[in-house]
Write a protein that holds these residues in place. Structure first.
Motif, PDB file in Angstrom:
ATOM      1  N   VAL A 226       0.857  -1.185   0.000  1.00  0.00           N
ATOM      2  CA  VAL A 226       0.000   0.000   0.000  1.00  0.00           C
ATOM      3  C   VAL A 226       0.891   1.233   0.000  1.00  0.00           C
ATOM      4  N   ILE A 227       0.789   2.058  -1.040  1.00  0.00           N
ATOM      5  CA  ILE A 227       1.622   3.252  -1.094  1.00  0.00           C
ATOM      6  C   ILE A 227       0.936   4.392  -0.361  1.00  0.00           C
ATOM      7  N   ARG A 228       1.745   5.285   0.147  1.00  0.00           N
ATOM      8  CA  ARG A 228       1.231   6.462   0.834  1.00  0.00           C
ATOM      9  C   ARG A 228       1.339   7.645  -0.113  1.00  0.00           C
ATOM     10  N   GLU A 310      11.045  -0.926  -3.684  1.00  0.00           N
ATOM     11  CA  GLU A 310      11.890  -0.031  -2.889  1.00  0.00           C
ATOM     12  C   GLU A 310      11.634   1.427  -3.246  1.00  0.00           C
ATOM     13  N   LEU A 311      11.450   1.713  -4.543  1.00  0.00           N
ATOM     14  CA  LEU A 311      11.135   3.082  -4.956  1.00  0.00           C
ATOM     15  C   LEU A 311       9.804   3.542  -4.371  1.00  0.00           C
ATOM     16  N   LEU A 312       8.800   2.675  -4.423  1.00  0.00           N
ATOM     17  CA  LEU A 312       7.484   3.035  -3.899  1.00  0.00           C
ATOM     18  C   LEU A 312       7.511   3.268  -2.394  1.00  0.00           C
ATOM     19  N   GLU A 313       8.413   2.594  -1.712  1.00  0.00           N
ATOM     20  CA  GLU A 313       8.507   2.735  -0.262  1.00  0.00           C
ATOM     21  C   GLU A 313       9.434   3.864   0.153  1.00  0.00           C
ATOM     22  N   ALA A 368       6.727  11.535  -4.597  1.00  0.00           N
ATOM     23  CA  ALA A 368       7.346  10.613  -5.554  1.00  0.00           C
ATOM     24  C   ALA A 368       6.548   9.339  -5.756  1.00  0.00           C
ATOM     25  N   PRO A 369       5.986   8.695  -4.710  1.00  0.00           N
ATOM     26  CA  PRO A 369       5.226   7.454  -4.946  1.00  0.00           C
ATOM     27  C   PRO A 369       4.092   7.623  -5.956  1.00  0.00           C
ATOM     28  N   THR A 370       3.425   8.775  -5.949  1.00  0.00           N
ATOM     29  CA  THR A 370       2.344   8.988  -6.916  1.00  0.00           C
ATOM     30  C   THR A 370       2.880   9.022  -8.337  1.00  0.00           C
ATOM     31  N   LEU A 371       3.984   9.735  -8.557  1.00  0.00           N
ATOM     32  CA  LEU A 371       4.568   9.803  -9.893  1.00  0.00           C
ATOM     33  C   LEU A 371       5.109   8.445 -10.331  1.00  0.00           C
ATOM     34  N   ILE A 372       5.622   7.661  -9.393  1.00  0.00           N
ATOM     35  CA  ILE A 372       6.100   6.310  -9.720  1.00  0.00           C
ATOM     36  C   ILE A 372       4.929   5.433 -10.168  1.00  0.00           C
TER      37      ILE A 372
END
Length: 445
Positions: A226-228, A310-313, A368-372
């Protein structure tokens, strides 16, 4: 105006129709079985890649020898014993669904034998560290299992072979990504050609059941967790549009390059080498993938799942930084060019995620997580030119329901730009699969 059905008579007719219930039992049973087979395939590929990383940790330079040998062995075995298992697997299912392919020739593209070969050969490719995914192969695997159900259906069954293939292919996506809605949309957007197939509730139920098999084994968890994300604001417009444009252009170029490479229609030295010495060429591709993997510290080996998560986190791309995008792009293209069985869904998500991360770093955007996530949806949509499938899969994988409109917009823009650069990838590769038909059975294009 027609009258409402008589409840008692309708119930009596429903319960007394033996063929109807036999069809339901067979389709749902094989839908469950296809999900379990894909779950077993997922476990097998994960174990293979983990074993590769374990061996590489002990002998860092091992891939320079092992990856070329493994790639050559996989390609030789595929060409000798299971040519229908080469590549992604999605074009094979689309070819089997082509209206010009007679039932007797569908075994060239889907069968229980090809299912077993696809499972073992894809796992062997990941054991060698190739940059590939398991999701495309899962489509062919699921379709092969469901296609076997035709022998147990009653003669008057309303479910056709095409319906079984659609259910099995979509079940593969649903079980591999743990995304039942994504599987249904994949069936509608990529595999279905007839309106009646799109609205068949029994087919949809089989797809959902296959997805539930993944949930029953791995739990009700999302593929990437689950991304924040921050609340969507106008500040996302500029960076988000840049991600969509970049994904559309790079994804379109990737699809065009892949189509051109696999078609064998170029007259360059590498294409001639591939045609004349396919196993040696595969070994050369394996060596190139190994070198790229060593340069990136192992980040480009396999599907790219770990790097993307790892990028998403909130992690970084490590020492290679923005080069990951270029190097993962190259490793995935070379892997596909080698002719080894394997998919591009997961690597496409990794490439798109890296592009989104690079844009976040370039623009200094705080979320960044949203753009990823937008990059993942955009690049997958650009490569496959199936935007609805792409955004729903990513939405389910990251539990990003609050981003539904942003993901949809990014996928639609990226897919539209990609169409200006390249033909739909899977449609082009399906044409190549149709070329495998015997001359007297060639389907009209």
């Amino acid at each position: 105006m027609s009258s409402d059905p008589h409840i008692v008579n309708a119930l009596r007719a429903e319960l007394s129709d033996r063929d109807l219930w036999q069809t339901r039992v067979v389709v749902l049973t094989f839908g469950t079985l296809s999900g379990l087979v894909v779950v077993a395939f997922t476990w097998l590929t994960e174990q293979a890649l983990e074993l590769f990383h374990h061996a590489r940790a002990g002998l860092p330079w091992l891939p320079l020898l092992w990856t070329p040998l493994c790639t050559a062995a996989v390609v030789w075995t595929t060409r000798q014993w299971a040519p229908g298992a080469a590549g992604s697997g999605i074009p094979q299912v689309m070819a089997a669904l082509h209206p010009g392919v007679e039932p007797r020739w569908r075994g060239l593209y889907v069968s229980v034998r090809l299912t077993l070969a696809k499972m073992l050969l894809t796992a062997a490719g990941l054991l060698g560290g190739l940059s590939q995914g398991r999701e495309g192969p899962s489509v062919q695997i699921g379709a092969g299992v469901m296609h076997a159900a035709r022998r147990f259906l009653p003669q008057r069954s309303a479910v056709s072979e095409q319906g079984l293939l659609i259910a099995g292919g979509a079940a593969g996506i649903a079980a591999a990504f743990n995304t039942p809605l994504g599987g249904i949309m994949f069936a509608i957007e990529e595999l279905s050609r007839r309106p009646e197939q799109r609205s068949n509730g029994l087919i949809m139920a089989a797809i959902v059941l296959a997805g539930l098999m993944g949930v029953s084994v791995y739990g009700n968890s999302t593929y990437f967790g689950v991304i924040r994300v921050q609340p969507v604001s106008w500040a996302l417009l500029g960076p988000g549009l840049l991600v969509a444009l970049g994904c559309g252009l790079v994804g379109g170029l990737f699809a065009r390059l892949l189509t051109r490479s696999l078609s064998g229609r170029s007259n360059d030295r590498f294409t001639r080498w591939r045609q004349r010495y396919p196993v040696r060429f595969a070994a050369g591709c394996g060596l190139a993938v190994a070198v790229i993997g060593l340069v990136t510290g192992g980040a480009t080996f396999g599907s790219g799942y770990t790097h993307t998560r790892e990028l998403l986190e909130g992690g970084s791309s490590g020492e290679i930084g923005g080069l990951y995008l270029l190097l993962k792009f190259a490793a995935t293209w070379i892997t596909a060019w080698s002719g080894a069985p394997g998919g591009i869904f997961a690597p496409a998500l990794a490439i798109g995620g890296a592009l989104g991360g690079d844009v976040a770093q370039l623009t200094g955007h705080f979320d960044a997580p949203t753009l990823i996530a937008l990059g993942m949806a955009g690049f997958l949509a650009a490569v496959t030119q199936a935007p609805m499938t792409a955004f729903i899969i990513v939405m389910e994988m990251v539990d990003g329901y609050q981003l539904v409109l942003s993901l949809m917009a990014c996928a639609m823009i990226s897919s539209g730009i990609s169409r200006l650069v390249s033909r739909p990838l899977y449609a082009s590769l399906t044409d190549l699969q149709l070329g495998r038909l015997p001359a007297q059975a060639s389907a009209p294009h």
